[in-house]
Design an enzyme around this catalytic site. Structure first.
Site, PDB file in Angstrom:
ATOM      1  N   ASP A  98       0.756  -1.080   0.058  1.00  0.00           N
ATOM      2  CA  ASP A  98      -0.179  -0.165   0.177  1.00  0.00           C
ATOM      3  C   ASP A  98       0.803   1.140  -0.221  1.00  0.00           C
ATOM      4  O   ASP A  98       1.877   1.279   0.837  1.00  0.00           O
ATOM      5  CB  ASP A  98      -0.956   0.057   1.464  1.00  0.00           C
ATOM      6  CG  ASP A  98      -2.010   0.117   0.959  1.00  0.00           C
ATOM      7  OD1 ASP A  98      -2.691   1.402   0.544  1.00  0.00           O
ATOM      8  OD2 ASP A  98      -3.069  -0.654   1.222  1.00  0.00           O
ATOM      9  N   ASP A 200      -3.484   4.477  -2.169  1.00  0.00           N
ATOM     10  CA  ASP A 200      -4.347   4.763  -1.274  1.00  0.00           C
ATOM     11  C   ASP A 200      -5.312   5.939  -1.836  1.00  0.00           C
ATOM     12  O   ASP A 200      -4.434   7.196  -2.148  1.00  0.00           O
ATOM     13  CB  ASP A 200      -3.855   4.915   0.315  1.00  0.00           C
ATOM     14  CG  ASP A 200      -5.315   5.083   1.273  1.00  0.00           C
ATOM     15  OD1 ASP A 200      -6.053   4.360   1.302  1.00  0.00           O
ATOM     16  OD2 ASP A 200      -5.159   6.030   1.838  1.00  0.00           O
ATOM     17  N   GLU A 254      -6.758   3.428  -5.920  1.00  0.00           N
ATOM     18  CA  GLU A 254      -7.960   3.324  -5.342  1.00  0.00           C
ATOM     19  C   GLU A 254      -8.782   4.640  -5.623  1.00  0.00           C
ATOM     20  O   GLU A 254      -8.288   5.522  -5.317  1.00  0.00           O
ATOM     21  CB  GLU A 254      -7.908   3.395  -3.646  1.00  0.00           C
ATOM     22  CG  GLU A 254      -9.170   3.111  -2.874  1.00  0.00           C
ATOM     23  CD  GLU A 254      -9.322   3.708  -1.409  1.00  0.00           C
ATOM     24  OE1 GLU A 254     -10.688   3.437  -0.946  1.00  0.00           O
ATOM     25  OE2 GLU A 254      -8.326   4.344  -1.058  1.00  0.00           O
ATOM     26  N   HIS A 315     -11.426  -4.022   2.754  1.00  0.00           N
ATOM     27  CA  HIS A 315     -11.381  -3.814   4.513  1.00  0.00           C
ATOM     28  C   HIS A 315     -12.272  -2.583   4.744  1.00  0.00           C
ATOM     29  O   HIS A 315     -12.159  -2.280   6.016  1.00  0.00           O
ATOM     30  CB  HIS A 315      -9.921  -3.536   4.665  1.00  0.00           C
ATOM     31  CG  HIS A 315      -9.170  -2.445   4.044  1.00  0.00           C
ATOM     32  ND1 HIS A 315      -8.955  -2.465   2.647  1.00  0.00           N
ATOM     33  CD2 HIS A 315      -8.887  -1.224   4.846  1.00  0.00           C
ATOM     34  CE1 HIS A 315      -8.467  -1.376   2.290  1.00  0.00           C
ATOM     35  NE2 HIS A 315      -8.327  -0.399   3.827  1.00  0.00           N
ATOM     36  N   ASP A 316     -12.975  -1.849   3.856  1.00  0.00           N
ATOM     37  CA  ASP A 316     -13.865  -0.627   3.780  1.00  0.00           C
ATOM     38  C   ASP A 316     -15.161  -1.049   3.698  1.00  0.00           C
ATOM     39  O   ASP A 316     -15.974  -0.075   4.177  1.00  0.00           O
ATOM     40  CB  ASP A 316     -13.270   0.368   2.976  1.00  0.00           C
ATOM     41  CG  ASP A 316     -11.948   0.763   3.326  1.00  0.00           C
ATOM     42  OD1 ASP A 316     -11.410   0.869   4.461  1.00  0.00           O
ATOM     43  OD2 ASP A 316     -11.224   1.162   2.270  1.00  0.00           O
TER      44      ASP A 316
HETATM   45  C1  NOJ Z   1      -8.745   4.048   2.187  1.00  0.00           C
HETATM   46  C2  NOJ Z   1      -8.620   3.102   2.999  1.00  0.00           C
HETATM   47  O1  NOJ Z   1      -8.836   1.916   2.089  1.00  0.00           O
HETATM   48  C3  NOJ Z   1      -9.221   3.312   4.325  1.00  0.00           C
HETATM   49  O2  NOJ Z   1      -8.947   2.045   4.999  1.00  0.00           O
HETATM   50  C4  NOJ Z   1      -8.520   4.528   5.163  1.00  0.00           C
HETATM   51  O3  NOJ Z   1      -9.367   4.578   5.852  1.00  0.00           O
HETATM   52  C5  NOJ Z   1      -8.837   5.520   4.028  1.00  0.00           C
HETATM   53  N1  NOJ Z   1      -8.162   5.254   2.597  1.00  0.00           N
HETATM   54  C6  NOJ Z   1      -7.846   6.653   4.678  1.00  0.00           C
HETATM   55  O4  NOJ Z   1      -6.186   6.608   4.261  1.00  0.00           O
END
Ligand code: NOJ
Length: 520
Positions: A98, A200, A254, A315-316
């Site tokens: 990441d 990210d 992302e 994971h989100d």
């Molecule tokens: C995206 C990540 O996937 C998430 O887990 C994170 O909280 C935010 N970016 C901030 O970095």
């Protein structure tokens, strides 16, 4: 000629939750290393994306990095990382890490410097602004985690921008030295041998230079707090850095972007991101019509040489099995692994882990603590390995950092391997079929016009190889797809074989079938 990241399947490991080797209840790098045979041999994926393991105060579980070139003691040390990378490569697995490039931790030495004085040489590495004349925030930009995106700094009398938590100040990507510093971080990991980055919140790197207010969501205007077109220049710089390595390394970004034209523009002319994450199916209402519409829209939006990719969990987001329902999770697996494009599979989805309900006193995610109901702990529960204490995630007598999800006994890897028709065995069969079949890992995609309502069917075909038809029934009633002649290669129930009769394929409720067509 296609490359590993086009033909292969990526598996996301959330390091806190995969395997605890040192007995502190939190997963670590040595734990991931001890499970590599599972990933490469038992499951059969091609690449691992490791969420952050860098030194961090853990305000956002590692997405607040205090040192980009180290390993947090919670996860091990650099020697553990090097061992993990070498062991991945020995097995032919790629490793993607990441790159948290939009923001650092507020404890990062760069930020400490920037904050120390308005005259600090690193002041402009972050986004500082004077408050509004009434003393309020400089503009109306909102933090993704709730509230204003600006934090007042008493000592220097200005506000700094944080698109996420106040503990995650945004870097100023318009400052050349800050930018160069992040490129230095990329070189650090590339020189160690990593195969690429998952960047990210990649589209947050460039904002409106004049920092004008965002307009209301209903306005047709683009946001100003993110996704400024100057992003293309940043992505091109990153790409040329990655292309300078031999073999060239991968850029996954992302990008949460509803406008597919804008999303597709991040491929550039083959000179920006290799794979801007495509989250379209993450947000789909789970029905044949909607899924087909989204797949077709993504395929239509792609510029010619761009390679698609598909994501059904991370994971989100709430767990796949709970979003689509346990029954539909089997057809969802078939969809993910047979569409044209690189799939990214989230750890535990191959076991059908459901979204867990975490009691309030055990909640960990700062987002959930701040905005009730938005917590992401439920999709981050420990991986389930065996029938032992804590399902083998950590040694006996140790409490895992999050409780195990429901049904741990029968859902673990050990139990599912023993059941020939388990979801895990379906994933394994799909991965093996995909790997063995050029049409599935690199062929064309074409939707079949004739699928009955509630079914979605498409053809995958590569020149010189047998083609496949994938037919998925999204309803709870049986259906028939016409015009398919061939042999059933795999069904979601793993309970049928043989030829389709008179070109007609019968589909049970919720069933998905892959048919290998006759002839090349
Ligand atoms: C995206 C990540 O996937 C998430 O887990 C994170 O909280 C935010 N970016 C901030 O970095």
């Amino acid at each position: 000629m296609s490359r590993w990241w086009q033909e292969g399947v990526v598996y996301q490991v959330y390091p806190r939750s995969f395997q605890d080797a040192n007995g502190d209840g939190v997963g670590d790098l040595a734990g991931v290393l001890s499970r590599l045979d599972y990933l490469s041999e038992v499951l059969g994926v091609d690449a691992v994306w490791l969420s952050p393991f860098y030194p961090s105060p853990m305000a956002d579980f590692g997405y607040d990095v205090a040192d980009y070139c180290g390993v947090d003691p919670l996860f091990g040390d650099l020697a553990d990382f090097d061992r993990l990378l070498a062991e991945c490569h020995r097995r032919g697995l790629r490793l993607i890490v990441d790159l948290v490039a939009n923001h650092t931790s507020d404890r990062h030495p760069w930020f400490a410097d920037s904050r120390a004085s308005r005259l600090s040489p690193r002041r402009d590495w972050y986004a500082w602004s004077d408050p509004a004349p009434d003393g309020g925030p400089p503009n109306n930009w909102q933090s993704v985690f709730g509230g204003s995106a600006w934090e007042w700094d008493e000592a220097t009398g200005q506000c700094y921008l944080h698109s996420f938590l106040a503990e995650q100040p945004d870097l100023n990507w318009r400052n050349p030295a800050a930018r160069e510093a992040v490129y230095g971080v990329m070189r650090f990991w590339l020189d160690r041998g990593v195969d690429g980055f998952r960047i990210d919140v990649a589209d947050f790197l460039m904002k409106d230079p004049a920092r004008r207010d965002d307009l209301p969501p209903e306005s047709a205007e683009r946001p100003r707090s993110r996704a400024h077109p100057d992003l293309h220049g940043v992505f091109r710089e990153m790409r040329s850095l990655l292309d300078g390595y031999s073999p060239p390394r991968l850029a996954v970004g992302e990008i949460h972007e509803d406008d597919l034209g804008v999303w597709a523009s991040y491929y550039g002319e083959g000179d920006e991101l290799h794979l801007p994450f495509n989250f379209s199916l993450l947000h789909a209402a789970w029905g044949a019509g909607e899924v087909r519409r989204r797949v077709e829209a993504v395929e239509a939006a792609l510029p010619a040489p761009a390679w698609p990719n598909w994501v059904l969990g991370n994971h989100d987001e709430p767990r796949l099995a709970s979003r689509v329902g346990a029954g539909a999770a089997r057809a969802a697996a078939m969809l993910l692994l047979t569409l044209r494009g690189t799939p990214t599979l989230y750890y535990g989805d191959e076991l059908g882990l459901p979204q867990a309900t975490i009691p309030p006193e055990r909640q960990q995610d700062p987002f959930g603590r701040r905005v009730p109901g938005r917590g992401r702990d439920g999709c981050r529960t420990p991986m389930l390995w065996d029938r032992g204490p804590s399902a083998g995630f950590c040694p006996p007598g140790v409490e895992p950092w999050l409780p195990l999800g429901p049904g741990a006994e029968e859902r673990g890897v050990e139990a599912q391997l023993a059941d020939p028709r388990s979801l895990l065995n379906l994933y394994r069969a799909l991965l093996a079929l995909r790997r063995a079949s050029p049409s599935l890992h690199r062929g064309d995609y074409r939707a079949l016009a004739v699928a009955p309502e509630g079914c979605f069917a498409y053809r995958r075909r590569a020149a010189g190889s047998p083609g496949f038809v994938v037919a998925l029934n999204f309803t709870s009633t049986a259906g028939k797809v016409e015009g398919i002649a061939g042999r059933v290669a795999l069904s979601t129930g793993m309970d049928r074989q043989g030829e389709t009769a008179a070109g007609r394929l019968r589909l049970g409720p919720g069933e998905g079938v892959v048919v290998e067509e006759r002839g090349p």
